[in-house]
Design a protein around this motif. Sequence first.
Motif, PDB file in Angstrom:
ATOM      1  N   ASN A  95     -13.872  -6.201 -11.479  1.00  0.00           N
ATOM      2  CA  ASN A  95     -12.655  -5.469 -11.804  1.00  0.00           C
ATOM      3  C   ASN A  95     -11.435  -6.323 -11.454  1.00  0.00           C
ATOM      4  OD1 ASN A  95     -10.479  -3.775 -12.018  1.00  0.00           O
ATOM      5  ND2 ASN A  95     -11.380  -2.127 -10.769  1.00  0.00           N
ATOM      6  N   PRO A  96     -10.689  -6.798 -12.498  1.00  0.00           N
ATOM      7  CA  PRO A  96      -9.550  -7.701 -12.240  1.00  0.00           C
ATOM      8  C   PRO A  96      -8.499  -7.043 -11.347  1.00  0.00           C
ATOM      9  CG  PRO A  96      -9.984  -7.495 -14.610  1.00  0.00           C
ATOM     10  CD  PRO A  96     -10.865  -6.505 -13.934  1.00  0.00           C
ATOM     11  N   GLY A  97      -8.371  -5.718 -11.473  1.00  0.00           N
ATOM     12  CA  GLY A  97      -7.403  -5.000 -10.641  1.00  0.00           C
ATOM     13  C   GLY A  97      -7.732  -5.160  -9.174  1.00  0.00           C
ATOM     14  N   ASP A  98      -9.001  -5.014  -8.853  1.00  0.00           N
ATOM     15  CA  ASP A  98      -9.420  -5.157  -7.466  1.00  0.00           C
ATOM     16  C   ASP A  98      -9.281  -6.605  -7.005  1.00  0.00           C
ATOM     17  OD1 ASP A  98     -10.020  -2.646  -6.464  1.00  0.00           O
ATOM     18  OD2 ASP A  98     -11.951  -2.564  -7.525  1.00  0.00           O
ATOM     19  N   ARG A 134      -7.165  -8.756  -7.964  1.00  0.00           N
ATOM     20  CA  ARG A 134      -5.746  -9.033  -7.702  1.00  0.00           C
ATOM     21  C   ARG A 134      -5.310  -8.404  -6.371  1.00  0.00           C
ATOM     22  NH1 ARG A 134      -0.796 -10.539 -10.287  1.00  0.00           N
ATOM     23  NH2 ARG A 134       0.343 -11.090  -8.390  1.00  0.00           N
ATOM     24  N   LEU A 135      -5.735  -7.189  -6.156  1.00  0.00           N
ATOM     25  CA  LEU A 135      -5.360  -6.507  -4.916  1.00  0.00           C
ATOM     26  C   LEU A 135      -5.877  -7.278  -3.702  1.00  0.00           C
ATOM     27  CD1 LEU A 135      -5.768  -2.643  -5.433  1.00  0.00           C
ATOM     28  CD2 LEU A 135      -3.674  -3.976  -5.128  1.00  0.00           C
ATOM     29  N   GLU A 154      -3.845 -10.295  -3.266  1.00  0.00           N
ATOM     30  CA  GLU A 154      -2.553  -9.941  -2.666  1.00  0.00           C
ATOM     31  C   GLU A 154      -2.703  -9.719  -1.169  1.00  0.00           C
ATOM     32  OE1 GLU A 154       0.466  -9.874  -3.890  1.00  0.00           O
ATOM     33  OE2 GLU A 154      -0.178 -10.456  -5.895  1.00  0.00           O
ATOM     34  N   LYS A 171      -3.228 -12.991   0.612  1.00  0.00           N
ATOM     35  CA  LYS A 171      -2.135 -13.954   0.452  1.00  0.00           C
ATOM     36  C   LYS A 171      -1.329 -14.069   1.746  1.00  0.00           C
ATOM     37  CE  LYS A 171       1.123 -13.288  -2.712  1.00  0.00           C
ATOM     38  NZ  LYS A 171       1.551 -12.980  -4.092  1.00  0.00           N
ATOM     39  N   LYS A 227     -14.333   0.888  -0.610  1.00  0.00           N
ATOM     40  CA  LYS A 227     -12.941   0.543  -0.922  1.00  0.00           C
ATOM     41  C   LYS A 227     -12.057   1.759  -0.690  1.00  0.00           C
ATOM     42  CE  LYS A 227     -14.157  -2.655  -4.635  1.00  0.00           C
ATOM     43  NZ  LYS A 227     -14.392  -2.698  -6.095  1.00  0.00           N
ATOM     44  N   LEU A 251      -3.533   2.240  -1.013  1.00  0.00           N
ATOM     45  CA  LEU A 251      -3.194   0.814  -1.036  1.00  0.00           C
ATOM     46  C   LEU A 251      -3.074   0.237   0.370  1.00  0.00           C
ATOM     47  CD1 LEU A 251      -2.305  -1.704  -2.722  1.00  0.00           C
ATOM     48  CD2 LEU A 251       0.030  -0.965  -2.256  1.00  0.00           C
ATOM     49  N   ASP A 252      -2.345   0.922   1.226  1.00  0.00           N
ATOM     50  CA  ASP A 252      -2.144   0.410   2.582  1.00  0.00           C
ATOM     51  C   ASP A 252      -3.476   0.248   3.297  1.00  0.00           C
ATOM     52  OD1 ASP A 252       0.556   0.171   2.368  1.00  0.00           O
ATOM     53  OD2 ASP A 252       0.948   2.233   3.047  1.00  0.00           O
ATOM     54  N   ARG A 284      -7.361   4.607  -8.575  1.00  0.00           N
ATOM     55  CA  ARG A 284      -7.108   3.686  -7.475  1.00  0.00           C
ATOM     56  C   ARG A 284      -6.210   2.532  -7.950  1.00  0.00           C
ATOM     57  NH1 ARG A 284     -10.050   0.022  -5.023  1.00  0.00           N
ATOM     58  NH2 ARG A 284     -11.557   0.039  -6.718  1.00  0.00           N
ATOM     59  N   MET A 285      -6.491   2.104  -9.175  1.00  0.00           N
ATOM     60  CA  MET A 285      -5.677   1.040  -9.761  1.00  0.00           C
ATOM     61  C   MET A 285      -4.238   1.516  -9.961  1.00  0.00           C
ATOM     62  SD  MET A 285      -7.578  -1.592 -10.172  1.00  0.00           S
ATOM     63  CE  MET A 285      -8.405  -1.185  -8.679  1.00  0.00           C
ATOM     64  N   GLY A 317      -2.650   2.161  -6.573  1.00  0.00           N
ATOM     65  CA  GLY A 317      -2.491   0.908  -5.839  1.00  0.00           C
ATOM     66  C   GLY A 317      -1.335   0.086  -6.382  1.00  0.00           C
ATOM     67  N   TYR A 318      -1.297  -0.070  -7.711  1.00  0.00           N
ATOM     68  CA  TYR A 318      -0.278  -0.960  -8.265  1.00  0.00           C
ATOM     69  C   TYR A 318       1.096  -0.321  -8.294  1.00  0.00           C
ATOM     70  CZ  TYR A 318      -3.576  -4.617  -9.038  1.00  0.00           C
ATOM     71  OH  TYR A 318      -4.466  -5.620  -8.808  1.00  0.00           O
ATOM     72  N   GLN A 343       2.130   1.612  -5.976  1.00  0.00           N
ATOM     73  CA  GLN A 343       2.544   1.423  -4.587  1.00  0.00           C
ATOM     74  C   GLN A 343       3.032  -0.009  -4.360  1.00  0.00           C
ATOM     75  OE1 GLN A 343      -1.027   3.552  -2.907  1.00  0.00           O
ATOM     76  NE2 GLN A 343       0.275   3.587  -1.100  1.00  0.00           N
ATOM     77  N   ARG A 376       6.697  -1.198  -3.299  1.00  0.00           N
ATOM     78  CA  ARG A 376       6.889  -1.984  -2.090  1.00  0.00           C
ATOM     79  C   ARG A 376       7.647  -3.275  -2.377  1.00  0.00           C
ATOM     80  NH1 ARG A 376       1.686  -1.945   1.190  1.00  0.00           N
ATOM     81  NH2 ARG A 376       2.193   0.220   0.865  1.00  0.00           N
ATOM     82  N   ARG A 377       7.259  -3.892  -3.485  1.00  0.00           N
ATOM     83  CA  ARG A 377       7.816  -5.210  -3.736  1.00  0.00           C
ATOM     84  C   ARG A 377       9.173  -5.176  -4.438  1.00  0.00           C
ATOM     85  NH1 ARG A 377       3.119  -9.332  -5.338  1.00  0.00           N
ATOM     86  NH2 ARG A 377       2.241  -8.852  -3.299  1.00  0.00           N
TER      87      ARG A 377
END
Lengths: 148, 587
Positions: free
Chosen positions: A18-21, A23-24, A27, A30, A121, A125-126, B380-381, B384-385, B387, B391-392
């Motif tokens: 999953n590209p979304g995961d 990337r997360l 991030e 990073k 998972k 997000l936090d 979740r996506m 998550g994004y 958020q 944030r950013r």
Amino acid sequence: MNNGKSGRAIEILLVEDNPGDVRLIQEALKDGKLRNNLTVVGDGEQALAYLKPTGARALAGRPDLVLLDLNLPKKDGRELLAEVKEDPDLRHIPIVVLTTSESEADILRSYELHANCYITKPVDLDQFIHVVRSIEDFWLSIVKLPVE
Amino acid sequence: MERFLQPQVLAFFGFGAVSVFLAVWILRRQLRGPGSRVVAVLLLDGSLWLIASGIELGVTDIGNKIFWDSLQWTAVAILPTAWLIYALRFTGLEQWLSRRNLALLGAVLLISILLIYTNPIHEWMWHGSLRVDGPFIKYEKTYGVGHWVFIAYGYSLVLGGAALVFLMLKRSGGLYRRQATVVLVAAVVPVIGSLLIALKVPFTTRLEISSLSFTVTTWFMAWSLLRFRLADILQVARGRLIESMSDPLVVLDGDGQVVYVNTAAQQLIGHTPLEAVGLPVEEIWAEWPGWMENVETGIETTREVALGLGDEKTFYDMRVSPLLDWRKRLVGMVVVLRDISDRMRAEEELRHYATELEHSNQELEQFAYVASHDLQEPLRMVAGYTQLLSRRYQGKLDADADEFIAFAVDGATRMQRLINDLLEFSRVGTRGKPPEVTDCEVVFERAVLNLKLAIEERHARVTHDPLPTLMADGSQLIQLLQNLIGNAVKFHGGRLPEVHIGASRENGAWLFRVRDNGIGIDPKYFERIFLIFQRLHNRTDYAGTGIGLAVCRKIVERHGGSIWVESEPGKGATFFFTIPIDGENET
């Protein structure tokens, strides 16, 4: 801060479709404490090809840590886990199962296949970022791993 | 002539006349009870005895005396034979009245009468002489051997008949029992009477009293005959009913041979009574469902049997009633089959629907679980994004962008909570565990522990009565109490929350109470609050998705209990729920 070894970057293999995961996780890592190289593969076969390189790439990149999703196309995470943990050359590499599945069957099966830990998972997000950083912190900073 | 006007003589004539009248009445009305003609004969015989006795008392010369005396004794001779025949017919033992037996009885009777009339020649019966007694000249006798043989024979017939009636009385019921009693009394009265007389009273009056009591006996019989006519109609009615009823009925004897089949049974078996009667039931009825246990013990048994094949299949409720004789031996069986196919089909349909419903419920639960689980992934996506965006880029774009992002984050977060709750709700059904021994004290402690933060934050006081140990899914019970206590603490309405939990045993179930002093609930919402995602309050006043009580209800219902609330706005609320105690749940 380093984990005592030379300044070499930590090698992390992320097996995640999953590209979304992806990337997360990128991030989250990073801004992490450690210098790390994150290699991403999208399925179990690619992961195996990376872990068991043939010819020129032999011994090129053996990761310090594998982050493994269970539900993957082609060869799924459970099969990959079984093969890696059966291989005497690879079985010492810590594998962290990082998945959305909360199923007790998956948890039990993963530990039976010698997964080093199992993490669901987080939805938030936090919390997600916190979990990824905790993994990094624990496995790459707190834990002592064998030196090759 | 004045001798004929003596009260004694007149009594003989009077009784005799009544008997004649009764006999004529029975014959003319053609009463159809068993042995009605025999009763008429008995009545006439009795009146012959009485009238002959009367005339004998009246006449004075030896020739007339002997003639009427012989007539009396003829009547006496006929009596036991007629009575025995009557008793056999009354008790339904007519097969004993074969031509041979009748001839035998008749022969003995003829010999007796012959001996009576030839007595003056041989005097085997008695030796007679005239003696003056009050107003009468009496014909007095010294009895010979022939007389005693004659009397012994007569009594044995009378007592034998009485014994038959007595046996019938013992095993019969209802109307027949009463009639048989009448007949038995009728038979016993003259026997006892004449025995007493034979022992105590001078010979001369014996005959007179015997004849009178015998006459009363025959009147009894006549009366019973009248009653029997009613029983007879009843008998016919029963026969008609059995023949025409739609339930097949088969009567078997003690060896399992067919005695009777009604019309419905003939159709079922496919044999006429002519073909069936007398044969073992298994032989003529291929589908005979077989014998039942307990049939020997005389207990009526019922079971369900299916006859026929495939769609032709018919279900019957088969009832076997054993018929026992007076020694409790099995002499026969009445088998009645009641067609219950409609009921069975209805039951089957009901079962089918129940399974289907359960199935679709399970599917629905599974669907809710899978849907909410799979929805979580893309959500979740999104969450998550958004958020990450907020944030950013907060304050780096324009004010509109900040607002849009804020809404997106809020919506995604709420949806996450909803999906989480839906998952939790569907888990009650899909992840439930079988009931086990659960100590509610422990359940309470765990629930309070899970709510530690909220309770401390609100300075709530949570108390409880002694709580039982019962059979339940422990972790669901914790969740249940936790939700209820949590609500009680949450909807405090500004007061310091006081929550009390009690339990008592009522009507085979544990009744739990969770009482609080919070804001209370308007009765019109009593139903609604237990529905999923139903909220009564503004999100800013009280947070939540409205899942808590829906989960409570689902947990309680999964345990076979029910949940309800009693409350008034502003006066706190008490939530009640029950957990039934099964037989095995007793602890």
